[in-house]
Structures are given as structure tokens and as C-alpha cells.
Design a protein around this motif. Sequence first.
Motif, PDB file in Angstrom:
ATOM      1  N   ASN A 232       0.849  -1.197   0.000  1.00 53.82           N
ATOM      2  CA  ASN A 232       0.000   0.000   0.000  1.00 53.82           C
ATOM      3  C   ASN A 232       0.883   1.246   0.000  1.00 53.82           C
ATOM      4  O   ASN A 232       1.258   1.760   1.056  1.00 53.82           O
ATOM      5  N   HIS A 233       1.220   1.723  -1.180  1.00 55.22           N
ATOM      6  CA  HIS A 233       2.142   2.854  -1.259  1.00 55.22           C
ATOM      7  C   HIS A 233       1.754   3.798  -2.386  1.00 55.22           C
ATOM      8  O   HIS A 233       1.015   3.443  -3.305  1.00 55.22           O
ATOM      9  N   GLN A 234       2.276   5.013  -2.283  1.00 52.53           N
ATOM     10  CA  GLN A 234       2.123   6.028  -3.323  1.00 52.53           C
ATOM     11  C   GLN A 234       3.479   6.686  -3.555  1.00 52.53           C
ATOM     12  O   GLN A 234       4.187   7.003  -2.597  1.00 52.53           O
ATOM     13  N   LEU A 235       3.841   6.898  -4.809  1.00 54.21           N
ATOM     14  CA  LEU A 235       5.120   7.503  -5.158  1.00 54.21           C
ATOM     15  C   LEU A 235       4.887   8.801  -5.929  1.00 54.21           C
ATOM     16  O   LEU A 235       4.135   8.830  -6.903  1.00 54.21           O
TER      17      LEU A 235
ATOM     18  N   TYR B 142      17.957  16.560 -10.496  1.00 53.09           N
ATOM     19  CA  TYR B 142      17.758  15.403  -9.623  1.00 53.09           C
ATOM     20  C   TYR B 142      16.375  14.810  -9.894  1.00 53.09           C
ATOM     21  O   TYR B 142      15.375  15.532  -9.881  1.00 53.09           O
ATOM     22  N   ARG B 143      16.330  13.521 -10.142  1.00 48.69           N
ATOM     23  CA  ARG B 143      15.062  12.797 -10.211  1.00 48.69           C
ATOM     24  C   ARG B 143      14.802  12.206  -8.829  1.00 48.69           C
ATOM     25  O   ARG B 143      15.557  11.345  -8.366  1.00 48.69           O
ATOM     26  N   VAL B 144      13.764  12.680  -8.204  1.00 50.22           N
ATOM     27  CA  VAL B 144      13.490  12.350  -6.806  1.00 50.22           C
ATOM     28  C   VAL B 144      12.266  11.451  -6.729  1.00 50.22           C
ATOM     29  O   VAL B 144      11.280  11.648  -7.451  1.00 50.22           O
ATOM     30  N   CYS B 145      12.332  10.470  -5.871  1.00 58.31           N
ATOM     31  CA  CYS B 145      11.181   9.609  -5.552  1.00 58.31           C
ATOM     32  C   CYS B 145      10.792   9.879  -4.101  1.00 58.31           C
ATOM     33  O   CYS B 145      11.603   9.681  -3.192  1.00 58.31           O
ATOM     34  N   ILE B 146       9.579  10.372  -3.887  1.00 54.55           N
ATOM     35  CA  ILE B 146       9.049  10.591  -2.541  1.00 54.55           C
ATOM     36  C   ILE B 146       7.931   9.591  -2.329  1.00 54.55           C
ATOM     37  O   ILE B 146       6.920   9.603  -3.028  1.00 54.55           O
ATOM     38  N   GLY B 147       8.147   8.695  -1.382  1.00 58.37           N
ATOM     39  CA  GLY B 147       7.222   7.589  -1.177  1.00 58.37           C
ATOM     40  C   GLY B 147       6.473   7.662   0.132  1.00 58.37           C
ATOM     41  O   GLY B 147       7.019   8.080   1.163  1.00 58.37           O
ATOM     42  N   THR B 148       5.209   7.258   0.079  1.00 55.85           N
ATOM     43  CA  THR B 148       4.374   7.111   1.259  1.00 55.85           C
ATOM     44  C   THR B 148       3.928   5.654   1.339  1.00 55.85           C
ATOM     45  O   THR B 148       3.377   5.126   0.361  1.00 55.85           O
ATOM     46  N   ILE B 149       4.200   4.993   2.455  1.00 58.28           N
ATOM     47  CA  ILE B 149       3.812   3.594   2.646  1.00 58.28           C
ATOM     48  C   ILE B 149       2.882   3.529   3.847  1.00 58.28           C
ATOM     49  O   ILE B 149       3.221   4.018   4.934  1.00 58.28           O
ATOM     50  N   LEU B 150       1.725   2.926   3.675  1.00 63.11           N
ATOM     51  CA  LEU B 150       0.793   2.696   4.766  1.00 63.11           C
ATOM     52  C   LEU B 150       0.852   1.222   5.155  1.00 63.11           C
ATOM     53  O   LEU B 150       0.740   0.351   4.305  1.00 63.11           O
ATOM     54  N   LEU B 151       1.010   0.969   6.448  1.00 59.67           N
ATOM     55  CA  LEU B 151       1.185  -0.413   6.929  1.00 59.67           C
ATOM     56  C   LEU B 151      -0.012  -0.853   7.768  1.00 59.67           C
ATOM     57  O   LEU B 151      -0.857  -0.061   8.142  1.00 59.67           O
TER      58      LEU B 151
END
Length: 266
Positions: free
Chosen positions: A193-196, A257-266
Motif C-alpha cells: 500500500n504505497h504512493q510515489l 535530480y530525479r526524486v522519488c518521494i514515497g508514502t507507505i501505509l502499513l
Amino acid sequence: MSELWVLDQHQVDKQAIAQAFGQAARGYDQHAEFQRQVADRLLAKLPSQLNGLRVLDLGCGTGYCSDVLKQRGASVVCADISVDMLCAARERCGDEGMSYFVADAERLPFSNDEFDLVVSSLALQWCRDLSLALSEIKRTTKPGGKVMFSTLLDGSLHELKASWSKIDAYQHVNDFISLNQVNIALAQSGCINHQLDLPTMIMWYRRALDLMRDLKGIGANHVEGRSRGFTSRDKFKQLEHHYREFANQTEQLPASYRVCIGTILL
């Protein structure tokens, strides 16, 4: 009461990374504008109040994120591979409501289900195995908790890499993983369960040497495969010449810069 826990460092590459960041700790903040901008984007996705939450700042550096998290009411655990970075974070954040651990993201010294929230900004790109680091983060985060991370993707600093490639065959710029590799690591670690978010961020410089000084100033000058010899003044002149091909109309030089900002719900 705050304590500083130190773990044994076994891997040579991790020791080299820790040493590079340790040497940069004292002057890090003078060169870390890009790192602050990424951290601000990540922190903007979090609530303004974190009262009662136990939060891990993984790869805390000099404590920029840790300080914000503390101000929002969290009990913050600062973790970094560098003792000197932790000392700088401690100077910034103090001891009240804080604790400090030397730790490798791929082998965290914390119990299962210990944190309500894990924050990690621009640290995970230094891991050998992102899936292992994410698995460790998931293990130590409570069910129902959240993970916020940022990392760099391939294509970052492509202007610098292209300019150096015209000068010699050594590797002067770190390679970063692809978005596909990030997605694979998320799947392997069970972080379903994540969003990038994938912004491209550009910093502007007057000279290529100024960019190189910033990279060295934040400790990001540990590059596998690079020449260990002295880089001559002539090579730096060549670098300036080739980098000029990327200049804008005002003669400013981009560092993309190519940046990945991730949100993970556990």
C-alpha cells in the motif's frame, strides 16, 4: 534520558560511506540546500501535530527533519550510520524527547512494531539492497503506521555525469536505481500500500566546481569505481568547459535530480 548506542560496522563499503559523511558533518548544512528542499516536500505530507507518536528519523544527518518532527510533538529516535552526523543532530535537537543511535538501515537495532512513523529523507540510496532496508523499516513500524521516504533515481546529475564522460573513463558520479527497481523493492518487502511522487528538481550553479564542492560538502563524494588519485586542475577546467553545454541563457548551470518521494501505509 538520551543515550548514544553504537553498533559494530562490518562492511567495508558502509565504513567508507560513514567516514565520508562523518568528515562532512561539521560543514554539511552550508552545502545542503537541495537536501533541505527535498526534506521540506516530504515533511509537508505529514500532519502539523504529531503529539504522542514515536518517530524514527532514519539517516537523520544533522537533524533537520528530526528538529521539525520534535517541534510537531513527536518523540524522535535519530539514526544514522555516522557518529559525527549524530553528534551534529544532537547539537541541533538536544536530548529532551530525543534519542540517538548509530545504525545501518539494512540491519536496524530496533524491536518489531516500535514506531508509529518512520521518516527517511535521501538516505536509502546508500543501501546495497533497498528491499532489505524497506523490510527492516516495515518490521520496526507498527501495524497501521506510516513510512515516508525520499530517494534519488537514475538520471540524477546526468549533466555532471555526461560532462565527466568526455574527460576520462572513471566513474565520478554515483549510479542511482531505477523507478522499476524501487517498485520491485517495495513488492519484495511487502510494502504493497504505497504512493510515489516523482518530481524532477533542478539546482542552479555558477560553476561546475560549485556543484562539486556541494557534493563533497554533504559527504556524497564516496563513488565506487572512481579514481583514487588526485584530480588535476586541467581536468577541472575541462569539466567546466563541457558543463557549459548545459548552461541556460543567464549562464547558470543546472544540476538535475530525479526524486522519488514515497508514502507507505502499513
